[in-house]
Design a protein around this motif. Structure first.
Motif, short mmCIF file in Angstrom:
data_model
loop_
_atom_site.label_atom_id
_atom_site.label_comp_id
_atom_site.label_asym_id
_atom_site.label_seq_id
_atom_site.Cartn_x
_atom_site.Cartn_y
_atom_site.Cartn_z
N SER A 130 0.82 -1.20 0.00
CA SER A 130 0.00 0.00 0.00
C SER A 130 0.85 1.25 0.00
O SER A 130 0.44 2.30 -0.48
CB SER A 130 -0.91 0.01 1.21
OG SER A 130 -0.14 0.04 2.40
N ASP A 131 2.06 1.18 0.55
CA ASP A 131 2.97 2.30 0.47
C ASP A 131 3.91 2.03 -0.69
O ASP A 131 3.54 1.46 -1.68
CB ASP A 131 3.73 2.46 1.79
CG ASP A 131 2.76 2.73 2.95
OD1 ASP A 131 1.77 3.44 2.69
OD2 ASP A 131 3.01 2.26 4.06
N LYS A 132 5.17 2.43 -0.58
CA LYS A 132 6.11 2.20 -1.66
C LYS A 132 6.60 0.77 -1.58
O LYS A 132 7.13 0.34 -0.57
CB LYS A 132 7.30 3.16 -1.56
CG LYS A 132 6.89 4.61 -1.80
CD LYS A 132 8.10 5.50 -1.75
CE LYS A 132 7.73 6.96 -1.99
NZ LYS A 132 8.88 7.86 -1.91
N GLN A 274 3.94 0.10 -10.25
CA GLN A 274 3.66 0.56 -8.89
C GLN A 274 3.05 1.96 -8.88
O GLN A 274 2.19 2.27 -8.05
CB GLN A 274 4.96 0.56 -8.07
CG GLN A 274 5.55 -0.83 -7.82
CD GLN A 274 4.64 -1.69 -6.96
OE1 GLN A 274 3.79 -1.18 -6.23
NE2 GLN A 274 4.81 -3.01 -7.05
N GLN A 278 -0.53 2.91 -7.08
CA GLN A 278 -0.61 3.81 -5.94
C GLN A 278 -1.26 5.15 -6.27
O GLN A 278 -1.61 5.89 -5.35
CB GLN A 278 0.80 4.05 -5.39
CG GLN A 278 1.47 2.79 -4.90
CD GLN A 278 2.95 2.96 -4.65
OE1 GLN A 278 3.44 4.07 -4.47
NE2 GLN A 278 3.68 1.86 -4.64
N ASN A 576 -2.25 -5.87 -5.47
CA ASN A 576 -2.13 -4.61 -6.21
C ASN A 576 -3.22 -4.42 -7.25
O ASN A 576 -3.59 -3.28 -7.56
CB ASN A 576 -0.77 -4.53 -6.91
CG ASN A 576 0.33 -4.08 -5.98
OD1 ASN A 576 0.07 -3.39 -5.00
ND2 ASN A 576 1.55 -4.48 -6.26
#
Length: 610
Positions: A130-132, A274, A278, A576
């Motif tokens: 959920s973050d990097k 990614q 995000q 993802n």
């Protein structure tokens, strides 16, 4: 006089010799100035390595040289055509047989098989989704290790692989590489002067064509004829017995360049993947902005029923989300399958940016008799944050937990798990809902397919939380990250998505205080601190729900059984590839889209079409 004449003649001779020496020197420089460009033209400079490339160590054994060429050709397999590969391998074997006699009791070495990668036990890599997402370490040659580094990008890449475009241009480039590799060796053979001129001419023609064409559509009409001429010239070059050192060096250079380029594009593609995961899609951002503007135009339809929000006799569902349509699908699917919707109360906790959009959406849309409360977590009483030191919304965190196996199982994907866990905001629930005794927490990436009313009367035998356990990841496998904390190494990890929480037991046992204490101890883990702190906080306090309640993996696993999907009470799109993204898995999107009102005016105006 004679003596004088003799003396004059002796003075002239040295002068002539000096002029002759100068003339020879000038002639030598002229010839050298012609040979150097010719040498570069013939490709002789390929025999020298740049300072940044270490030359290969060759042995005097032709058999070793043949095996080395075979391995290089094998690595170049996806780039070169089959007939080219076959020619290289046959040539290397012919050279070996012609220069060395193999004893009868000695077996000929073929193309070497790359060694199987043995996985070491208990090497764990934890990275947040959920973050990097972490992308550490070097790119392994084995495709199976791709997921350990890049996560679900590798799965998505394999499932969405497209057919090769501009195949003719790529074929011409392969022919040019092979011709350049053979040309210097052919040029050294006096008897092959005609073949040398033919190769040079074909190389120049292909270079000129490729300098003007980047796609198959740009190629001239006569390119097929030129390609056939080049193939014929290469076939003749292969039949000539020459020293293959130059071929080996050229292939090494091509391999190094291709490998560097492939690594660069892999990293670039993973980064863009990614980024797409995000970043909020433009259509969803448009929807949030349109709803916010519309909210401030008209407040007249505010029809909340606050008396139901704190009634402990009703079924309360809590959703943490900043996504309007995702939370809408969760609520709609739950209501559609409920026996009695009038007993359902939903609490949507969001941030200040999406608060007014959420509020308008759920005031404008009705979900049978269910009641929906939208809360801005940033405007709640500040006393909630005294212990948490947290004043903003944090969504459920998803982690990719990868660890090596001690067995020789080839399916590395089986050793990678995607776990979703409570965020910091979840540990404020007992304070936010002080009048409630039990709540069901739903992630915003789930779809409900059956009635969930049975969860309200579930007897959890004194446990604090009901969750589906993942016993493929146990605390013992994470012991290197858990430090000296006391824990049961056989304790299973658990998943968020669908969780039943006994708030009374939560308050009695001080779960929130325990969690924040562990977070401070594990703060050095950064992204992994929430996962490890949550697992330790609820150790021995998790009531294991039956696996039929939740089916996870719809956000990363392409191989789920359709029959199992249809039987599950809740579908969890963890991973993802969320269903509202273009990257979502197409065959799973239908289960999510059918609970979204696609005829809504705002969805049409913002082109929201998952």
């Amino acid at each position: 006089m004679k003596g004088g004449g003799g003396g004059g003649g002796g003075g002239v001779a040295p002068a002539k010799r000096r002029w002759r020496g100068l003339a020879i020197g000038v002639l030598f420089l002229v010839v050298l100035s012609m040979l150097v460009p010719l040498g570069f033209l013939l490709g002789l400079h390929n025999g020298f390595h740049s300072a940044g490339i270490m030359p290969l160590q060759h042995t005097s054994s032709p058999g070793d040289r043949s095996s080395h060429i075979d391995s290089l050709v094998r690595k170049l397999g996806p780039t070169l055509q089959k007939d080219i590969l076959k020619g290289f391998i046959n040539e290397a074997k012919n050279e070996t047989s012609s220069t060395n006699v193999t004893p009868k009791n000695q077996q000929r070495k073929g193309i070497p098989v790359p060694p199987q990668v043995l996985l070491q036990p208990l090497t764990i890599n934890i990275s947040s989704i959920s973050d990097k997402a972490g992308m550490k370490g070097h790119l392994d040659e084995s495709e199976g290790l791709c997921e350990l580094k890049y996560g679900s990008y590798c799965i998505w890449h394999e499932e969405n692989r497209e057919e090769m475009k501009d195949s003719k241009v790529k074929k011409l480039k392969d022919q040019l590489f092979v011709a350049r590799a053979y040309f210097p060796s052919i040029a050294k053979v006096p008897a092959q002067s005609k073949l040398s001129r033919e190769l040079r001419q074909n190389i120049q023609e292909l270079e000129r064509v490729l300098s003007e064409s980047t796609t198959d559509a740009d190629l001239p009409p006569e390119i097929e004829k030129k390609s056939r001429r080049m193939e014929a010239a290469i076939a003749r070059a292969k039949s000539v017995s020459v020293d293959c050192n130059n071929v080996d060096k050229k292939l090494r250079q091509i391999f190094d360049l291709t490998e560097d380029e492939a690594n660069f594009h892999m990293k670039q593609s993973a980064f863009l993947y990614q980024l797409a995961v995000q970043t909020m899609p433009k259509s969803l951002h448009c929807l949030s902005m349109r709803l916010t503007v519309e909210y401030f135009k008209d407040h007249s339809f505010d029809k909340e029923l606050p008396e139901k929000f704190s009634d402990p006799t009703l079924q309360h569902y809590v959703i943490f989300s900043n996504n309007v349509i995702a939370s809408s699908v969760v609520i709609n699917s739950t209501v559609m399958h409920a026996r009695e919707s009038m007993n359902l109360v939903f609490h949507v906790l969001t941030d200040g940016q999406n608060y007014f959009a959420m509020k308008l959406w759920f005031l404008k849309n009705t979900f049978k008799d269910a009641v929906i409360q939208v809360l801005n977590i940033e405007h709640l009483n500040s006393e909630y944050y005294d212990k948490a030191t947290l004043s903003h919304l944090t969504l459920p965190v998803e982690f990719r937990v990868s660890f090596h196996s001690s067995d020789n199982a080839p399916a590395i994907h089986d050793r990678t798990q995607y776990l979703s866990i409570f965020s910091h905001s979840h540990y404020l629930l007992p304070e936010i809902f002080r009048n409630l005794e039990k709540v069901v927490v739903l992630d915003d990436d789930v779809v409900v397919q059956q009635d969930l009313s049975a969860l309200r009367s579930l007897d959890m035998a004194g446990k604090v939380i009901g969750a589906v356990q993942i016993c493929s990841v146990r605390l013992g496998q994470l012991r290197s990250y858990l430090g000296r904390s006391s824990f049961d190494k056989n304790s299973c990890s658990w998943m968020s998505g669908l969780n039943v929480i006994d708030l009374v037991m939560w308050r009695e046992l001080g779960i929130s205080e325990t969690y924040w204490k562990l977070v401070k101890e594990k703060v050095s883990m950064k992204e992994g601190s929430a996962l490890l702190a949550s697992l330790l906080t609820f150790q021995d306090l998790v009531y294991a729900l039956d696996s039929v309640w939740v089916l996870s993996g719809l956000g990363h696993d392409y191989g789920l059984n359709i029959e199992g999907i249809e039987k599950a009470a809740v579908l969890h799109y963890n991973g993802n590839m969320k269903p509202w993204l273009d990257l979502g898995i197409p065959k799973y999107k239908a289960y999510w889209k059918k609970f979204l009102n696609q005829e809504d005016q705002f969805l049409s105006e913002c082109n929201v079409n998952p």
